[in-house]
Design an enzyme around this catalytic site. Structure first.
Site, PDB file in Angstrom:
ATOM      1  N   ASP A   1      -6.600 -13.660   1.728  1.00 51.09           N
ATOM      2  CA  ASP A   1      -6.772 -12.467   2.009  1.00 51.09           C
ATOM      3  C   ASP A   1      -5.529 -11.640   1.790  1.00 51.09           C
ATOM      4  O   ASP A   1      -4.639 -11.735   1.938  1.00 51.09           O
ATOM      5  CB  ASP A   1      -7.328 -12.203   3.570  1.00 51.09           C
ATOM      6  N   THR A   2      -4.735 -10.880   1.670  1.00 56.07           N
ATOM      7  CA  THR A   2      -3.991  -9.916   1.003  1.00 56.07           C
ATOM      8  C   THR A   2      -3.569  -8.525   1.446  1.00 56.07           C
ATOM      9  O   THR A   2      -4.605  -8.004   2.221  1.00 56.07           O
ATOM     10  CB  THR A   2      -4.675  -9.910  -0.626  1.00 56.07           C
ATOM     11  N   ILE A   3      -2.680  -8.114   1.202  1.00 55.67           N
ATOM     12  CA  ILE A   3      -2.491  -6.446   1.773  1.00 55.67           C
ATOM     13  C   ILE A   3      -2.527  -5.863   0.194  1.00 55.67           C
ATOM     14  O   ILE A   3      -1.658  -6.360  -0.694  1.00 55.67           O
ATOM     15  CB  ILE A   3      -1.555  -6.118   2.525  1.00 55.67           C
TER      16      ILE A   3
ATOM     17  N   MET B   1      -7.921  -5.032  -2.276  1.00 56.61           N
ATOM     18  CA  MET B   1      -7.350  -6.243  -2.016  1.00 56.61           C
ATOM     19  C   MET B   1      -8.802  -7.132  -1.725  1.00 56.61           C
ATOM     20  O   MET B   1      -9.887  -6.689  -1.405  1.00 56.61           O
ATOM     21  CB  MET B   1      -6.610  -6.365  -0.668  1.00 56.61           C
TER      22      MET B   1
END
Length: 563
Positions: A372-374, A454
């Protein structure tokens, strides 16, 4: 909808009557107004990180300084999505030169790890966890590339807020506590995980004060010794020795040889707006391919949330993702046909594959002659704007927490394929296909919007939905993010998977049942899924009034704020 149909579909549908807040302005699904400010704006997925960015701006730093400070803070506060063990991509509007700059700060695979190693071990893909999917973390080098080119404050001052929070602690937010508890169930078997992320031997809960003194020490070394402290100093030796002990291949030499790359963003014009993405090894041009196809339809007349619109959007995604599966890879190893892929003529060819009445089940990539990512965004009073995305992949990453450093290494190497004729086949010292993509929009050569969504393969789909919501359906910046989203899964992938059954169409609960029924009649497999629709932040510049508009994702813990 009767009870039998509800059970058959496996979904619970909510009536499209607006939100419980009963707002007196804006769309019924809007959660709040956009934030408007003159001097600076920061939009991140964590309110404390947003405040860090504003503090840096108020101290005289610019948008680049503030973006680095916020990203460092997010790496501490949202270890479930990013950190200095991961990669970074950015698009920067420089007010002085009045142009865009693209930064690819993604790392490469280990030099001594070969495809034959995996095959000799009987593996048919790179594992998701452990030392083997670990590639060189590019984030820290990305910070210093950005700072050396555009920064104003000293890096000690830029990294100071993150260091202080790491040492003194901060309260864990609701969503991150949820993700940490989930990650802890499968990552606690790996060395140093419990010591770093499970104080007192249990997963963190909402409101718990979390300190990470090891990360504070690591960031202090970086602030004092620069990027070489990470890639050529004690930190690099610690990483390499730890990975070797775990049976991996990432070496000190791999870290010492790492470098980021300044790249030229690429664009298409969508109804008068120039939409900019970074070229591969990322997936950003998938959004451009989708927009070129969708521009050939009158989406406005279809109406937001209609079956006709959702069908057209989904089919355009399927078509673009076939090319994504075949052609998106490290350009240092292949001649990528980017110009052809994002051309209007090619989009016209590809549109012919879309049946307006029936969902496609299997498609082919275009036949091209060339081989998951920002997410966060910051803008300052001088007009500089930064669109930045950073991630460890698969949530927290590989499970590999080097001893005493306070962060986890990414597992981006999982995104290679073992198909030897594929552009994205695993090779030593190669950048894997990447999912994280920042975006930017200009109009008449001037900055209009810095934004991102994202979330894995949702990202190009999310970029397109935000733009269509604003440009075709007339939504405001916050409304465009709050609007119910769709996500199609099951397309062919750069890792070798092939779509054979049309995939699945996931819808948020704001989509009406009549629409769902019409989509099913067109052959779509419709499912309701909680989460997975991305995390949106955006800043829009109103040049006429001289103000910034900021928006943040209502599905996460985020905040847009300005001054």
């Amino acid at each position: 909808m009767n009870k039998f149909l509800s059970l058959l579909l496996g979904i619970t549908l909510l009536p499209l009557l607006g939100n419980a807040q009963d707002r007196i302005t804006g769309k019924g699904f809007a959660t709040r107004s956009a934030v408007i400010a003159q001097n600076g704006m920061a939009c991140t997925s964590q309110p404390l990180a947003t405040q860090v960015a504003l503090d840096i701006l108020k101290k005289g730093g610019n948008a680049i300084d503030a973006a680095i400070a916020a990203n460092a803070t997010l790496g501490l506060m949202e270890p479930t999505g990013n950190g200095i063990g991961g990669d970074l991509f950015a698009i920067i509007w420089d007010a002085k030169t009045q142009q865009l700059y693209g930064l690819n700060a993604s790392g490469r695979s280990p030099k001594e790890l070969t495809l034959s190693y995996f095959k000799e071990k009987g593996m048919d893909k790179i594992p998701a966890l452990g030392p083997l999917p670990v590639s060189v973390p590019g984030c820290v080098d990305g910070w210093f590339e950005m700072h050396n080119k555009f920064g104003k404050l000293k890096m000690k001052e830029v990294l100071s807020p993150a260091i202080n929070y790491a040492r003194e602690g901060f309260p864990v937010t609701e969503l991150i506590a949820f993700y940490l508890q989930g990650s802890s169930r499968y990552l606690n078997k790996y060395p140093n995980f419990k010591e770093t992320y499970m104080p007192n031997g249990k997963a963190l809960e909402e409101g718990d004060i979390f300190t990470n003194p090891d990360l504070a020490n690591t960031l202090e070394q970086i602030a004092k010794g620069g990027r070489d402290a990470f890639y050529k100093g004690d930190i690099a030796h610690t990483i390499a020795d730890f990975i070797k002990l775990q049976g991996g291949f990432l070496s000190y030499e791999d870290l010492a040889n790492h470098k980021s790359e300044w790249v030229t963003p690429v664009s298409v014009n969508y109804r008068g707006y120039d939409v900019w993405e970074l070229p591969p090894n990322g997936q950003g041009i998938a959004a451009l391919q989708m927009l070129n196809i969708l521009e050939q339809y009158d989406l406005k007349s279809m109406g937001f949330g209609s079956a006709e619109y959702i069908h057209t959007l989904t089919e355009a995604k399927k078509v673009a993702y076939e090319d994504r599966a075949k052609y998106y890879a490290d350009p240092a190893f292949n001649e990528l046909p980017v110009e052809k892929l994002i051309s209007k003529a090619y989009a016209t060819e590809r549109k012919s594959l879309i049946n307006p009445d029936r969902a496609s089940r299997r498609l082919e990539a275009g036949k091209l002659k060339d081989g998951d990512t920002i997410y966060m965004t910051v803008a300052d009073k001088e007009g500089n704007m930064v669109s930045l995305i950073q991630s460890n992949y698969r949530g927290m990453g590989s499970g590999m927490v080097p001893t005493g450093l306070g962060f986890m290494l990414q597992d981006r190497g999982e995104l290679f394929t073992f198909e030897e004729v594929h552009f994205n086949v695993y090779e030593p010292n190669k950048r894997p296909f990447h999912t994280i993509i920042p975006a930017f929009v200009t109009k008449n050569g001037k900055p209009f919007m810095s934004f991102g969504v994202m979330g894995g393969d949702m990202q190009p789909q999310g970029h397109v939905q935000i733009l269509v919501n604003m440009i075709d359906f007339g939504m405001g910046l916050q409304e465009a993010g709050d609007a119910p989203r769709i996500r199609h899964t099951g397309s062919s992938e750069p890792t070798g998977e092939v779509m054979v059954d049309g995939g699945e169409l996931h819808l948020e609960s704001g989509i009406g049942y009549d629409t769902i029924r019409a989509l099913m009649r067109k052959g779509h497999k419709v499912t309701f899924k909680v989460g997975g629709y991305g995390g949106y932040q955006a800043i829009m510049y109103d040049a006429e009034k001289g103000v910034y508009h900021g928006a943040s994702e209502s599905r996460k813990d985020g905040q847009a704020a300005g001054y």
